[in-house]
Design an enzyme around this catalytic site. Structure first.
Site, PDB file in Angstrom:
ATOM      1  N   HIS A 223     -25.362   4.039  11.423  1.00  0.00           N
ATOM      2  CA  HIS A 223     -25.055   4.085  10.155  1.00  0.00           C
ATOM      3  C   HIS A 223     -23.698   3.465   9.798  1.00  0.00           C
ATOM      4  O   HIS A 223     -23.308   2.971   8.691  1.00  0.00           O
ATOM      5  CB  HIS A 223     -25.168   5.332   9.522  1.00  0.00           C
ATOM      6  CG  HIS A 223     -23.867   6.193   9.999  1.00  0.00           C
ATOM      7  ND1 HIS A 223     -23.894   7.118  10.993  1.00  0.00           N
ATOM      8  CD2 HIS A 223     -22.793   6.665   9.055  1.00  0.00           C
ATOM      9  CE1 HIS A 223     -22.830   7.685  11.134  1.00  0.00           C
ATOM     10  NE2 HIS A 223     -21.972   7.360   9.886  1.00  0.00           N
TER      11      HIS A 223
HETATM   12  C1  UD1 Z   1     -19.990   8.702   5.101  1.00  0.00           C
HETATM   13  C2  UD1 Z   1     -18.684   8.668   5.870  1.00  0.00           C
HETATM   14  C3  UD1 Z   1     -18.888   8.499   7.236  1.00  0.00           C
HETATM   15  C4  UD1 Z   1     -19.814   9.386   7.849  1.00  0.00           C
HETATM   16  C5  UD1 Z   1     -21.271   9.508   7.021  1.00  0.00           C
HETATM   17  C6  UD1 Z   1     -22.097  10.287   7.337  1.00  0.00           C
HETATM   18  C7  UD1 Z   1     -16.786   7.737   4.517  1.00  0.00           C
HETATM   19  C8  UD1 Z   1     -15.902   6.829   4.547  1.00  0.00           C
HETATM   20  N1  UD1 Z   1     -17.927   7.425   5.448  1.00  0.00           N
HETATM   21  O1  UD1 Z   1     -20.650   7.201   5.398  1.00  0.00           O
HETATM   22  O2  UD1 Z   1     -17.659   8.800   7.755  1.00  0.00           O
HETATM   23  O3  UD1 Z   1     -20.227   9.118   9.222  1.00  0.00           O
HETATM   24  O4  UD1 Z   1     -20.966   9.453   5.747  1.00  0.00           O
HETATM   25  O5  UD1 Z   1     -23.245  10.139   6.730  1.00  0.00           O
HETATM   26  O6  UD1 Z   1     -16.679   8.619   3.968  1.00  0.00           O
HETATM   27  N2  UD1 Z   1     -26.236   6.783   0.025  1.00  0.00           N
HETATM   28  C9  UD1 Z   1     -27.281   7.329  -0.415  1.00  0.00           C
HETATM   29  N3  UD1 Z   1     -27.474   8.704  -0.469  1.00  0.00           N
HETATM   30  C10 UD1 Z   1     -26.579   9.494  -0.402  1.00  0.00           C
HETATM   31  C11 UD1 Z   1     -25.327   9.117   0.121  1.00  0.00           C
HETATM   32  C12 UD1 Z   1     -25.152   7.743   0.096  1.00  0.00           C
HETATM   33  O7  UD1 Z   1     -28.377   6.694  -0.573  1.00  0.00           O
HETATM   34  O8  UD1 Z   1     -26.589  10.849  -0.891  1.00  0.00           O
HETATM   35  C13 UD1 Z   1     -26.223   5.423   0.232  1.00  0.00           C
HETATM   36  C14 UD1 Z   1     -25.557   4.661  -0.748  1.00  0.00           C
HETATM   37  O9  UD1 Z   1     -26.354   3.346  -0.721  1.00  0.00           O
HETATM   38  C15 UD1 Z   1     -24.328   4.516  -0.472  1.00  0.00           C
HETATM   39  C16 UD1 Z   1     -24.352   4.458   0.959  1.00  0.00           C
HETATM   40  O10 UD1 Z   1     -25.268   5.505   1.441  1.00  0.00           O
HETATM   41  O11 UD1 Z   1     -23.676   3.370  -1.057  1.00  0.00           O
HETATM   42  C17 UD1 Z   1     -22.966   4.703   1.746  1.00  0.00           C
HETATM   43  O12 UD1 Z   1     -22.503   6.106   1.290  1.00  0.00           O
HETATM   44  P1  UD1 Z   1     -21.122   6.656   1.689  1.00  0.00           P
HETATM   45  O13 UD1 Z   1     -20.923   7.992   1.134  1.00  0.00           O
HETATM   46  O14 UD1 Z   1     -19.817   5.658   0.758  1.00  0.00           O
HETATM   47  O15 UD1 Z   1     -20.856   6.299   3.212  1.00  0.00           O
HETATM   48  P2  UD1 Z   1     -21.738   6.863   4.373  1.00  0.00           P
HETATM   49  O16 UD1 Z   1     -22.206   5.544   5.245  1.00  0.00           O
HETATM   50  O17 UD1 Z   1     -23.028   7.560   4.036  1.00  0.00           O
END
Ligand code: UD1
Length: 395
Positions: A223
């Site tokens: 991811h």
């Molecule tokens: C975040 C953390 C990362 C961790 C990961 C575990 C940061 C910078 N990154 O990354 O360190 O390893 O979580 O999962 O804080 N999304 C959904 N549903 C959700 C949450 C996210 O669909 O409930 C999708 C959305 O498209 C979103 C993308 O995932 O834009 C990224 O989510 P985000 O929380 O920004 O970062 P992660 O990649 O999940």
């Protein structure tokens, strides 16, 4: 009645939940061990809402017995600046209203730095659990979060000796640093006796081939932006893993952001997608790389515990596999968890297909050994609460 200590505990994203759960349990234990006249802790659990999908959030609260958050900031997704800013704006209101004696943040996600920064500016002491880890790669958003959170925290709880060294090298005063072990191992040890209760293997019947009545498989998670945001890199990795899946089926619970990228790049055909009932949605005979919906803690730990090998770019999985003694091939050029390479089962392979294949051959040779790092013993939360309650909390 004696004064109560009010502590805010912050959780925001999936890897935070297994770090917060043991602290909440330990606070409860601490409170019940105290007489009515003695000082107790009033915990206030704040969920920032960074992760909001049921499969990334609620299922972990249920399975780890974490109480419903007292406050949910509901910030959701966004760019780094937007997400961090939104958390700060909302969290500041909560901190001003509740005037906590301490704010505890865990890990290295955007929620960690956002809430630490707000607290430090309000002169509220901050405790950072999992302090001191460094990948020395500032293109990784988490590395920025780690460095800044550690700089402004008052209590730095580290998982391993290398983390202490990193903090001392950055000029953090030694009296702020406490080597307490790995908090995630507390959660891991409490779930391991129950993994056989997971229904995951019966759900996978018909998908995984049986060898001597044992289902053999590898596990994959991916991811990180460095792996999934560039089409060429992602295409190359899925190609390499697809080829490996011809010798052992690979189960790949897909993070929502990874799924979005796979779709955006038109790479869906590289994977056999399973729906929520684990029925294949598409068929193709070339490989056995199965895309699953994100899994809960119990199912994922059950799968990990019996996997032949794990491919990952997650930080936590490098640690969990070391404790379980399962070979872990890390698809990154660096790690902030070097102890898992030096003592554990972790092989840092990077993203070059040749290196991944070499690591795979080595991992399957049964020569990977593990030595569980010191203090990764399930008692980390107890050490943290003991230190915090026995010290004068002040800045
Ligand atoms: C975040 C953390 C990362 C961790 C990961 C575990 C940061 C910078 N990154 O990354 O360190 O390893 O979580 O999962 O804080 N999304 C959904 N549903 C959700 C949450 C996210 O669909 O409930 C999708 C959305 O498209 C979103 C993308 O995932 O834009 C990224 O989510 P985000 O929380 O920004 O970062 P992660 O990649 O999940």
């Amino acid at each position: 009645m004696a004064d109560k200590l009010k502590w805010i505990l912050v959780a925001g994203a999936r890897p935070n939940f297994m770090k917060i759960a043991p602290l909440i349990k330990e606070i409860e234990r601490y409170n019940t061990s105290k007489k009515v006249t003695e000082q107790k802790i009033t915990p206030l659990l704040v969920h920032t809402g960074q992760h909001y999908d049921k499969g990334l959030s609620k299922v972990f609260f249920d399975e780890l017995n974490i109480p419903k958050p007292d406050v949910n900031l509901g910030v959701g997704s966004g760019s780094h600046g937007e997400q961090t800013g939104k958390i700060m704006i909302s969290f500041e209101k909560v901190a001003i209203e509740h005037k906590p004696d301490l704010v505890i943040v865990v890990g290295d996600v955007n929620s960690t730095i956002a809430c630490a920064l707000v607290s430090a500016k309000l002169c509220i002491p901050v405790a950072h659990v999992e302090a001191g880890l460094r990948s020395f790669d500032r293109s990784m958003p988490e590395e920025i979060n780690r460095i800044l959170t550690d700089r402004i925290s008052d209590y730095l709880f580290t998982p391993s000796e290398d983390a202490n060294k990193n903090l001392l090298n950055e000029g953090i005063p030694v009296e702020k640093i406490f080597l307490v072990g790995n908090i995630m191992v507390d959660s891991l040890m409490s779930i391991l006796p129950y993994v056989q209760k997971s229904g995951i293997f019966s759900r996978l019947n018909g998908i995984l081939p049986q060898k001597d009545a044992i289902q053999e498989y590898a596990l994959l998670t991916l991811h990180r932006p460095s792996n999934v945001d560039d089409k060429k890199t992602l295409n190359r990795e899925l190609g390499c893993l697809g080829a490996i899946s011809k010798s052992i089926p690979i189960l790949f619970p897909v993070h929502p952001r990874t799924k979005k990228q796979i779709q955006a790049f038109g790479l869906e055909k590289k994977i056999i997608w399973l729906n929520d009932e684990f029925q294949p949605l598409n068929h193709q005979n070339k490989n056995y790389l199965y895309g699953l919906p994100p899994l809960g803690y119990l199912d994922f730990m059950a799968l990990m515990n019996r996997a032949k090998v794990i491919f990952t770019d997650s930080g936590g999985i490098q640690e969990e596999s070391t404790v379980m003694g399962i070979p872990c091939i890390t698809l990154r050029e660096n790690t902030e968890r070097p102890v898992t390479v030096q003592h554990g089962t972790n092989i840092l392979a990077g993203t070059d297909p040749e290196k991944i294949r070499e690591a795979f051959v080595y991992a399957m040779s049964n020569s990977v050994q593990t030595k569980i790092p010191e203090l990764w013993d399930g008692k980390t939360a107890k050490r943290i609460v003991t230190i915090l309650t026995s010290s004068q909390i002040q800045r």
